[in-house]
Design a protein around this motif. Sequence first.
Motif, mmCIF file in Angstrom:
data_model
loop_
_atom_site.group_PDB
_atom_site.id
_atom_site.type_symbol
_atom_site.label_atom_id
_atom_site.label_comp_id
_atom_site.label_asym_id
_atom_site.label_seq_id
_atom_site.Cartn_x
_atom_site.Cartn_y
_atom_site.Cartn_z
ATOM 1 N N ARG B 25 44.719 -35.567 20.985
ATOM 2 C CA ARG B 25 45.227 -35.148 22.090
ATOM 3 C C ARG B 25 44.218 -34.586 23.275
ATOM 4 O O ARG B 25 44.575 -34.864 24.420
ATOM 5 C CB ARG B 25 45.973 -33.736 21.494
ATOM 6 C CG ARG B 25 46.866 -33.081 22.806
ATOM 7 C CD ARG B 25 48.328 -33.636 22.557
ATOM 8 N NE ARG B 25 48.939 -34.779 22.063
ATOM 9 C CZ ARG B 25 49.627 -35.918 22.365
ATOM 10 N NH1 ARG B 25 50.178 -35.597 23.498
ATOM 11 N NH2 ARG B 25 49.895 -36.794 21.760
ATOM 12 N N SER B 26 42.929 -34.417 22.772
ATOM 13 C CA SER B 26 42.165 -33.885 23.826
ATOM 14 C C SER B 26 41.432 -35.118 24.619
ATOM 15 O O SER B 26 41.244 -35.235 25.906
ATOM 16 C CB SER B 26 40.746 -33.106 23.357
ATOM 17 O OG SER B 26 40.161 -33.971 22.522
ATOM 18 N N ASP B 27 41.533 -36.488 23.986
ATOM 19 C CA ASP B 27 41.277 -37.650 24.677
ATOM 20 C C ASP B 27 42.366 -37.945 25.718
ATOM 21 O O ASP B 27 41.963 -38.368 26.785
ATOM 22 C CB ASP B 27 41.280 -38.907 23.600
ATOM 23 C CG ASP B 27 40.204 -38.562 22.816
ATOM 24 O OD1 ASP B 27 38.983 -38.360 22.839
ATOM 25 O OD2 ASP B 27 40.369 -38.934 21.352
ATOM 26 N N ILE B 28 43.478 -37.760 25.326
ATOM 27 C CA ILE B 28 44.740 -38.006 26.413
ATOM 28 C C ILE B 28 44.371 -37.121 27.716
ATOM 29 O O ILE B 28 44.700 -37.636 28.676
ATOM 30 C CB ILE B 28 46.026 -37.776 25.825
ATOM 31 C CG1 ILE B 28 46.309 -38.781 24.479
ATOM 32 C CG2 ILE B 28 47.195 -37.975 26.779
ATOM 33 C CD1 ILE B 28 47.662 -38.593 23.650
ATOM 34 N N GLU B 326 43.254 -53.275 24.293
ATOM 35 C CA GLU B 326 44.762 -52.816 24.470
ATOM 36 C C GLU B 326 44.604 -51.162 24.698
ATOM 37 O O GLU B 326 45.618 -50.422 24.199
ATOM 38 C CB GLU B 326 45.506 -53.151 23.413
ATOM 39 C CG GLU B 326 45.796 -54.475 23.185
ATOM 40 C CD GLU B 326 46.394 -54.719 21.682
ATOM 41 O OE1 GLU B 326 47.220 -55.516 21.706
ATOM 42 O OE2 GLU B 326 45.806 -54.123 20.535
ATOM 43 N N LEU B 327 43.450 -50.706 24.975
ATOM 44 C CA LEU B 327 43.288 -49.203 25.039
ATOM 45 C C LEU B 327 44.447 -48.529 25.740
ATOM 46 O O LEU B 327 44.766 -47.560 25.519
ATOM 47 C CB LEU B 327 41.775 -49.002 25.578
ATOM 48 C CG LEU B 327 41.302 -47.331 25.255
ATOM 49 C CD1 LEU B 327 41.569 -46.997 23.858
ATOM 50 C CD2 LEU B 327 39.798 -47.573 25.833
ATOM 51 N N ASP B 328 44.723 -49.177 27.073
ATOM 52 C CA ASP B 328 45.625 -48.213 27.936
ATOM 53 C C ASP B 328 46.816 -48.408 27.269
ATOM 54 O O ASP B 328 47.538 -47.417 27.616
ATOM 55 C CB ASP B 328 45.776 -49.176 29.399
ATOM 56 C CG ASP B 328 44.404 -49.100 30.239
ATOM 57 O OD1 ASP B 328 43.801 -47.957 29.986
ATOM 58 O OD2 ASP B 328 44.269 -49.956 31.149
ATOM 59 N N GLU B 329 47.155 -49.364 26.700
ATOM 60 C CA GLU B 329 48.373 -49.317 26.051
ATOM 61 C C GLU B 329 48.474 -48.379 24.872
ATOM 62 O O GLU B 329 49.393 -47.558 24.811
ATOM 63 C CB GLU B 329 48.808 -50.812 25.456
ATOM 64 C CG GLU B 329 49.851 -50.871 24.417
ATOM 65 C CD GLU B 329 51.345 -50.854 25.048
ATOM 66 O OE1 GLU B 329 51.299 -50.675 26.257
ATOM 67 O OE2 GLU B 329 52.368 -50.713 24.260
ATOM 68 N N ALA B 330 47.359 -48.244 24.180
ATOM 69 C CA ALA B 330 47.422 -47.289 23.017
ATOM 70 C C ALA B 330 47.647 -45.913 23.590
ATOM 71 O O ALA B 330 48.193 -44.836 23.145
ATOM 72 C CB ALA B 330 45.993 -47.446 22.483
ATOM 73 N N PHE B 331 46.748 -45.557 24.559
ATOM 74 C CA PHE B 331 46.779 -44.258 25.187
ATOM 75 C C PHE B 331 48.029 -43.909 25.861
ATOM 76 O O PHE B 331 48.887 -42.828 25.765
ATOM 77 C CB PHE B 331 45.910 -43.845 26.506
ATOM 78 C CG PHE B 331 44.544 -43.512 26.296
ATOM 79 C CD1 PHE B 331 44.440 -41.930 25.917
ATOM 80 C CD2 PHE B 331 43.403 -44.402 26.066
ATOM 81 C CE1 PHE B 331 43.181 -41.434 25.657
ATOM 82 C CE2 PHE B 331 42.203 -43.719 25.764
ATOM 83 C CZ PHE B 331 42.074 -42.580 25.310
ATOM 84 N N ALA B 334 50.378 -43.199 22.638
ATOM 85 C CA ALA B 334 49.890 -41.910 22.222
ATOM 86 C C ALA B 334 50.529 -40.676 23.272
ATOM 87 O O ALA B 334 50.917 -39.655 22.715
ATOM 88 C CB ALA B 334 48.478 -41.847 22.173
ATOM 89 N N SER B 335 50.234 -41.089 24.324
ATOM 90 C CA SER B 335 50.814 -39.919 25.473
ATOM 91 C C SER B 335 52.390 -39.919 25.377
ATOM 92 O O SER B 335 52.744 -38.602 25.673
ATOM 93 C CB SER B 335 50.333 -40.358 26.801
ATOM 94 O OG SER B 335 50.527 -39.535 27.622
ATOM 95 N N ARG B 341 49.869 -41.128 15.490
ATOM 96 C CA ARG B 341 48.349 -41.310 15.810
ATOM 97 C C ARG B 341 47.778 -42.770 15.993
ATOM 98 O O ARG B 341 48.101 -43.545 15.345
ATOM 99 C CB ARG B 341 47.488 -40.754 14.561
ATOM 100 C CG ARG B 341 45.819 -40.057 15.015
ATOM 101 C CD ARG B 341 46.089 -39.068 15.759
ATOM 102 N NE ARG B 341 44.994 -38.179 16.032
ATOM 103 C CZ ARG B 341 44.988 -36.978 16.553
ATOM 104 N NH1 ARG B 341 46.231 -36.616 17.058
ATOM 105 N NH2 ARG B 341 43.875 -36.298 16.632
ATOM 106 N N ALA B 342 47.309 -43.143 17.261
ATOM 107 C CA ALA B 342 46.980 -44.513 17.519
ATOM 108 C C ALA B 342 45.665 -44.652 17.376
ATOM 109 O O ALA B 342 44.826 -43.969 17.498
ATOM 110 C CB ALA B 342 47.101 -44.642 19.183
ATOM 111 N N ALA B 343 45.547 -45.727 16.441
ATOM 112 C CA ALA B 343 44.137 -46.207 16.131
ATOM 113 C C ALA B 343 43.643 -47.410 16.921
ATOM 114 O O ALA B 343 44.308 -48.366 17.116
ATOM 115 C CB ALA B 343 43.995 -46.507 14.628
#
Lengths: 346, 346, 346, 346
Positions: B25-28, B326-331, B334-335, B341-343
């Motif tokens: 969550r803090s990464d988001i 795909e990091l943006d999609e993952a965020f 998750a958001s 939990r997204a890996a």
Amino acid sequence: MREFPLVDPGPGEVLVRITMSTICRSDIHSYEGKRPNPCPGILGHEIIGIIEQIGDRVGADMRGSVLEPGDRVTWTEYFFDGECWHRDVLDMPQKCPGIRKYGHDLATEPPHFLGGFAEYCYIQPGTGILKLPDELSDEEATPLNCGVATMVSVTEAAGIDMGDTVVVQGLGLLGLYGCAMAKARGARLVIGLDAVPPRLETARRFGADEVLNVEQVETTTLIEQVRSFCPPDGADVVVEVCGVPGVIPAGLEMLRTGGCYVLGGLVNPDADVTLDANVLLRKWITLKGIHNYHPRHLIQALDFVMGNRHRFPFKDIVDSRFALNELDEAFRRASERSVLRAAIVP
Amino acid sequence: MREFPLVDPGPGEVLVRITMSTICRSDIHSYEGKRPNPCPGILGHEIIGIIEQIGDRVGADMRGSVLEPGDRVTWTEYFFDGECWHRDVLDMPQKCPGIRKYGHDLATEPPHFLGGFAEYCYIQPGTGILKLPDELSDEEATPLNCGVATMVSVTEAAGIDMGDTVVVQGLGLLGLYGCAMAKARGARLVIGLDAVPPRLETARRFGADEVLNVEQVETTTLIEQVRSFCPPDGADVVVEVCGVPGVIPAGLEMLRTGGCYVLGGLVNPDADVTLDANVLLRKWITLKGIHNYHPRHLIQALDFVMGNRHRFPFKDIVDSRFALNELDEAFRRASERSVLRAAIVP
Amino acid sequence: MREFPLVDPGPGEVLVRITMSTICRSDIHSYEGKRPNPCPGILGHEIIGIIEQIGDRVGADMRGSVLEPGDRVTWTEYFFDGECWHRDVLDMPQKCPGIRKYGHDLATEPPHFLGGFAEYCYIQPGTGILKLPDELSDEEATPLNCGVATMVSVTEAAGIDMGDTVVVQGLGLLGLYGCAMAKARGARLVIGLDAVPPRLETARRFGADEVLNVEQVETTTLIEQVRSFCPPDGADVVVEVCGVPGVIPAGLEMLRTGGCYVLGGLVNPDADVTLDANVLLRKWITLKGIHNYHPRHLIQALDFVMGNRHRFPFKDIVDSRFALNELDEAFRRASERSVLRAAIVP
Amino acid sequence: MREFPLVDPGPGEVLVRITMSTICRSDIHSYEGKRPNPCPGILGHEIIGIIEQIGDRVGADMRGSVLEPGDRVTWTEYFFDGECWHRDVLDMPQKCPGIRKYGHDLATEPPHFLGGFAEYCYIQPGTGILKLPDELSDEEATPLNCGVATMVSVTEAAGIDMGDTVVVQGLGLLGLYGCAMAKARGARLVIGLDAVPPRLETARRFGADEVLNVEQVETTTLIEQVRSFCPPDGADVVVEVCGVPGVIPAGLEMLRTGGCYVLGGLVNPDADVTLDANVLLRKWITLKGIHNYHPRHLIQALDFVMGNRHRFPFKDIVDSRFALNELDEAFRRASERSVLRAAIVP
């Protein structure tokens, strides 16, 4: 002033001739009608006296010493007789539902004598009784079963360790015993806080190494001053015994990471305070509420006063004596705080 | 996506090829610009990987097992190298001033790789490293060094004893591990509270014996319901892991006399809450704040998951995989909470 | 007497000019060849001195005070630099495998100066350093890092509470500090046991309320006498600091149900003793072994001596001074016990 | 077989119709005349039954649930009515001088029925009573008030923490519950030791991860094997429940530095053992004796069995049933160990 008949103590009861009782702040509240006490009643729960007669099934005091007529004793300010989850499972007899306290009953009902401001008192079954050593004066002994025992409970909860720095918020009777007890448990530095200059001076004689007047500086300055006495990260322990919820946030700021804050004076309802819970979390703070005491704390209270009476002037705390027929005068003086602790001597 | 040069690890460093990292969550919050992270940086502190190369002076993991290239490892999300009162005196290395956390540095400065969303990471001197057993999947292992270890810290502070009743306020990732851990420490009854129905259902699979939807009843009713599950006097322990300060007063009401309340989720500043301090006092409540964890908690986190992975479905917590590109999609996923939990799998 | 070159201290090192070191019992054993110390070496681990020069990466003492040339300091008698499960996981740095102690190295190898009976000492990386207040004399300060800190460790393990009764078996240097520390932690009654009459007398000045000569009465009588001082069921705590395993069974008999026995003096191997394990079981006894101390105990040792130096005559413990070239004479006097603690003043 | 008259229960008494009682090892010793029990008596203290009639002043069970005829209950194997320093000050009611145990009185004196091997039992004032849930079978419930509660007491003293390694010396009834309880408290690895192969197999079903036959290897090898399971430094906890003092030294060698050893099985006098006290000291070992249990441990025993009865086969422990007139046969079978636990069903 009324008279009631004396009868032989029943099973588990002990009849005591009162030699001294003192006026607690809560007695003043009751006297002034701010607390719902039954009337007519005998107020007073800080009592000592000499055993006159012992009922069946009473053998020994809490420490196992045989009790006999003529023994001078103190006893827990509360009593509870019977089985109870709080006592038998949690070891918190002081929190049994239905527990009763001396000085809180209708005097017109037997056994009539259950309070301190009278000539006699019937100690009830389920009370912890403790014999008093001869060398202890009545003045030193009477506060044991209320303020002193409560502060044993509070300072135990604080987990004071050798070398700790301890802040005491409020330097009334609880605070004075608190300062002395922190030192007697090995504290390196005790810092006393109050707004009344004479109390600050008195606290120095009861173990406070530093005293600060909370009204003479801004709160942020006060916090900084306290923290500067406790390098590198603040106080190990802060104890609240002033009864003012508003002091809590500043107290939390005085603590080091991992420090402990104990609430000991906020005995009245609606003690609302706004805290930043994130401060508690980030600083790993432990905040504990403590109310009343376990019977063993009364034994420890006696041991504390006996072991430190040449180090701290406990004898000066009860600083005035009144006869039973001067009770109104005693309450007036106690209420206006022109005496530190008023004693009634029947 | 940027590239930086790899160099040999320096003294005390370990170069790891990341096999999985998860979005906390803090990464988001950082990703959305709500936290002041240096930019450009590599976010991500929930990371596991395989040792590629070992610098001088690195011998063994925290448990004393010799480290070698090819070992799969987890490590504390923070590192601190040097002497410090908080570590050396208080045994709170997680609170050393100047401590640093993975996923919080400028990527343009060497060693560049200090975060999870990348192919490599340099484990720094002063990090606690721990080898992972082969049978543990990456999905089970990645949350160990953040949520699981934090909950070991929180539930240890709660002092959960055999037969205790435990209330968990908030059934997100921390709450799910919290329910399971309470049971694994011997709790008799775990009561999970949340406002999101699917979370309540999930919590049942993670050890919650009873779940209550906090939005479907009045708070007074909720308190009564919880207390009715915990005769005679309420819950032994309440754990806050929902991040909402307003839940604290109700949580305190749920506790028995002498109970313990632990704050574990209020990691953001200005978590103001108004409490009646008299309730804390009369009920002898202990209120503790817990933030982050001791290195030994990471070892215990691994032991907890290894010992209970056939009892609770930890493997379902990390429920989605994304490639680095795909990091943006993952965020985004998750958001919006469409995944638990997204890996990220480089 | 040999001379070695002084060089600038390396990273993490501090060069100290020794102002005083004292002869510990273990130094005498080494001096007499009963312990396998490398030769030639510089014995002595109870050392204080004034900082001459500070190496890189040394910032502050254990309490966070900045260190500077001219500061008088004490330091842990051991040092360990690096990561270690015992320190990082168990918080027992004093038990790290490979830990080294001052006064145990070959003097012919750099940095040559690692012991007390010399003009200089290089404090090594991984040592806990502590600044000394000016008002403390060298005689009061030198024993801090061995006997005093060890007794903080021992009495902490004993869990001495306000009002406890404490028996100290053995009234040498450890026992004297033990008596005083038990009082300073709130003990009601301290009973000192020894076979040497002058020691019994000295113990009274260090806080022992009662002293008994173990050679003048049968053991059963001794047990009865001690128990009669501790009604209703015996002592809360017994501390062994005499180094004689044969005293343990009598010590266990002196304890109350649920009491605690701490072994602090049996530092030599093959301390065989035959116990009735059923006594331990039926009496719910806790028996603890304590060896050496945690760095925080050195801080507490200083606080204890500072806080109680007007209450107990710590200044009399180091009762003789010798120059470096009188070292043989000092060892002779210490060995024959014609002095309590011999100081070497370079 | 004799008959005695039933009368109405007196104040504080409860008359129970026994539904099951089991034969404890100590009953066998009494039956064989090795313990001085009054004769004729009714042996048996592991008893459950259904309430037939309730005397005055009995309100609720230990958990506060109202008691009524028809309730199935268990109760503490001991009773003590009155005030006592051990209970009121130490919170150790199980150690009050003069405490009495069920199954130890002369049956010819009223109330006659104070033991398990009979149709009725009068629960005495000062007994902790606990209602049993319907889903628990008599076989699962009967051992609660002896073996299970004792092991709650023993494993609590051991301080088992999440992830700990625990060695159980002796895999009889206490050992089996001990293995299961260590796991239920979060142990990572439980190692069971015994000399009887079928017990080793049974222990695996009760939570032992590893079992070792102590007669098949040299003691030094055994110690090495155990230590190899517990890197880096040995077991966190060793529990003795085999009743053989000679196993203690090996158990101490199995422990890590700072580990805890609990004596739980050495209930008979003259359990002499020779220890090297220096091993205890150098390894910072805590050695505790535990005998009997606190009333709260009986509540925890019930919660433990209820919470783990689908995880461990507690129902298989009481593996045989006998009628009252088969008592001799039951004792024979129990004595020769051809049954694990023999139940008497009146």
